[in-house]
Design a protein around this motif. Structure first.
Motif, PDB file in Angstrom:
ATOM      1  N   UNK A 106       0.827  -1.208   0.000  1.00  0.00           N
ATOM      2  CA  UNK A 106       0.000   0.000   0.000  1.00  0.00           C
ATOM      3  C   UNK A 106       0.862   1.260   0.000  1.00  0.00           C
ATOM      4  N   UNK A 107       2.052   1.158   0.562  1.00  0.00           N
ATOM      5  CA  UNK A 107       2.966   2.297   0.630  1.00  0.00           C
ATOM      6  C   UNK A 107       3.949   2.323  -0.539  1.00  0.00           C
ATOM      7  N   UNK A 108       3.775   1.422  -1.502  1.00  0.00           N
ATOM      8  CA  UNK A 108       4.766   1.274  -2.566  1.00  0.00           C
ATOM      9  C   UNK A 108       4.960   2.555  -3.376  1.00  0.00           C
ATOM     10  N   UNK A 109       3.865   3.237  -3.727  1.00  0.00           N
ATOM     11  CA  UNK A 109       3.988   4.435  -4.566  1.00  0.00           C
ATOM     12  C   UNK A 109       4.889   5.477  -3.898  1.00  0.00           C
ATOM     13  N   UNK A 110       4.737   5.660  -2.592  1.00  0.00           N
ATOM     14  CA  UNK A 110       5.586   6.617  -1.873  1.00  0.00           C
ATOM     15  C   UNK A 110       7.038   6.124  -1.826  1.00  0.00           C
ATOM     16  N   UNK A 111       7.211   4.840  -1.600  1.00  0.00           N
ATOM     17  CA  UNK A 111       8.564   4.277  -1.556  1.00  0.00           C
ATOM     18  C   UNK A 111       9.258   4.429  -2.903  1.00  0.00           C
ATOM     19  N   UNK A 112       8.530   4.154  -3.980  1.00  0.00           N
ATOM     20  CA  UNK A 112       9.118   4.218  -5.312  1.00  0.00           C
ATOM     21  C   UNK A 112       9.483   5.646  -5.708  1.00  0.00           C
ATOM     22  N   UNK A 113       8.784   6.623  -5.143  1.00  0.00           N
ATOM     23  CA  UNK A 113       9.113   8.020  -5.452  1.00  0.00           C
ATOM     24  C   UNK A 113      10.449   8.434  -4.855  1.00  0.00           C
ATOM     25  N   UNK A 114      10.978   7.639  -3.912  1.00  0.00           N
ATOM     26  CA  UNK A 114      12.240   7.967  -3.251  1.00  0.00           C
ATOM     27  C   UNK A 114      13.394   7.065  -3.671  1.00  0.00           C
ATOM     28  N   UNK A 115      13.072   5.860  -4.137  1.00  0.00           N
ATOM     29  CA  UNK A 115      14.127   4.900  -4.444  1.00  0.00           C
ATOM     30  C   UNK A 115      13.957   4.350  -5.855  1.00  0.00           C
ATOM     31  N   UNK A 116      15.060   3.872  -6.429  1.00  0.00           N
ATOM     32  CA  UNK A 116      15.018   3.242  -7.741  1.00  0.00           C
ATOM     33  C   UNK A 116      14.440   1.832  -7.625  1.00  0.00           C
TER      34      UNK A 116
END
Length: 394
Positions: A262-272
């Protein structure tokens, strides 16, 4: 078929996609709490313990075999009619275990279940890529995996409760696909991609990096599937007898997988993409160490939490990366391959682990897996900071 506007029924469409997605995780783990009981019931059958574990994972082999076939078919003939057929087959084959008392007949029904999931899983991933783009796709991919994990919590918990009443009862949960079928007929539509792809799919080609993603997906599932296959037996070994508690432990991994997805979109905005894999494997390594060293139920739960967090971010990360680099004309074919490697890993997990368990204990197996996961995490980290890795990442 007439194409409807996605805006006219967007929340219904999204909910239907999520419900179809939930059938995938439900297809495998629902009966996991009943495995020790099934092993006792069929103890007179030669190699009963191995065959009972195969009941859990055999669908994955058929999913792996039928997914690429489905991918090619839906690129040529459309998505929905094949999906409807798959949902009916899912209900019939999945619930058959309730009525069967022969272990080999149950294995046959599980093979048919795998065929149905190979079709439905490939189609739903392809439809998500068809219907959504950009940030909306990234958000929905994370939501999809989270919903699948939450569905896993519900189904594994319900499976544990029903298993306490009898090992056959969890098989009835598969009838849920008959609830999803009318929703798919009403709210899903045939995307325009399928109408225009036949002439262009011969020229379209996916970049070679996609094969790294395919093999990594298989590896992820080989290792992660230690949880539904081996945790019930590990918990029995440390004195946990209630099937409902076994189901709750496995559900804990899916709960934290949902939180992570559920938090993936936020995580992906910070990491490759590569960095997300490194973090995910590191969390799984920590979780498996907890299981390896555990002699109490609570320590196992901590291990389930950590491993769930790791796996929950890596599944949408894989799906999103593949969706990003695959041309629309061959989307079904490539999603079929992804589904193949996904479930090939699930099927191969007990096959690979079984000879290991003849040499070392379940606890030692989790310890070995933890060390391997740590090495993979380091590998992805090194790749993520290298020039090669940065060139490969979109």
């Amino acid at each position: 078929m007439k194409v409807k506007s996605i805006e006219s029924n967007k929340w219904e469409l999204k909910l239907t996609l999520l419900l179809v997605s939930s059938l995938t995780i439900m297809s495998v783990i629902t009966i996991s709490p009943a495995l020790p009981q099934m092993a006792q019931v069929f103890s007179s059958v030669e190699n009963a313990e191995f065959l009972v574990k195969l009941v859990l994972t055999l669908p994955a082999l058929l999913i792996a075999l039928f997914s690429p076939i489905t991918g090619r078919l839906i690129d040529r003939h459309g998505r929905l009619r094949i999906l409807w057929m798959a949902l009916v087959l899912y209900a019939l084959s999945g619930s058959a275990g309730y009525f069967l008392n022969n272990l080999y007949h149950i294995l046959i029904s599980r093979a048919l279940l795998g065929m149905s999931v190979g079709m439905s899983m490939t189609i739903v991933i392809t439809l998500i890529a068809d219907y959504f783009e950009g940030i909306e796709r990234q958000q929905f991919v994370g939501l999809q995996i989270a919903f699948m994990s939450l569905g896993g919590i519900l189904f594994i918990g319900l499976g544990g409760i029903l298993a306490d009443a009898g090992w056959q009862y969890p098989f009835l949960i598969y009838l849920f696909s008959l609830v999803v079928l009318p929703l798919s007929i009403r709210y899903l539509y045939e995307p325009s991609t399928t109408q225009n792809s036949a002439s262009g799919n011969a020229q379209a080609k996916a970049p070679s990096i996609i094969w790294l993603l395919f093999f990594n997906t298989m590896l992820m599932w080989v290792i992660f599937f230690l949880i539904p296959v081996q945790i019930p037996f590990h918990l029995k070994a440390i004195g946990i007898e209630k099937n409902s508690l076994i189901g709750a432990a496995i559900a804990m991994s899916t709960a934290f997988s949902a939180l992570s997805s559920f938090s993936y979109a936020k995580l992906k905005s910070r990491f490759s993409f590569l960095a997300v894999f490194s973090i995910g494997y590191l969390l799984m390594a920590a979780g498996y160490i907890c299981v390896a060293l555990s002699n109490t139920y609570m320590v196992v739960l901590v291990g389930m939490m950590l491993s769930g967090l790791g796996m929950g971010m890596m599944i949408p990360n894989t799906n999103m990366w593949v969706m990003t680099i695959v041309p629309p004309q061959i989307r079904g074919k490539e999603m079929g391959k992804l589904t193949t490697f996904w479930f090939l890993g699930q099927f191969l997990s007990p096959v690979i682990i079984f000879p290991v368990l003849q040499i070392v204990s379940i606890s030692s197996t989790f310890m070995l897996a933890s060390g391997f996961l740590f090495l993979i995490s380091v590998g992805f980290f090194v790749l993520s900071i290298s020039k090669t890795g940065k060139a490969l990442t979109p």
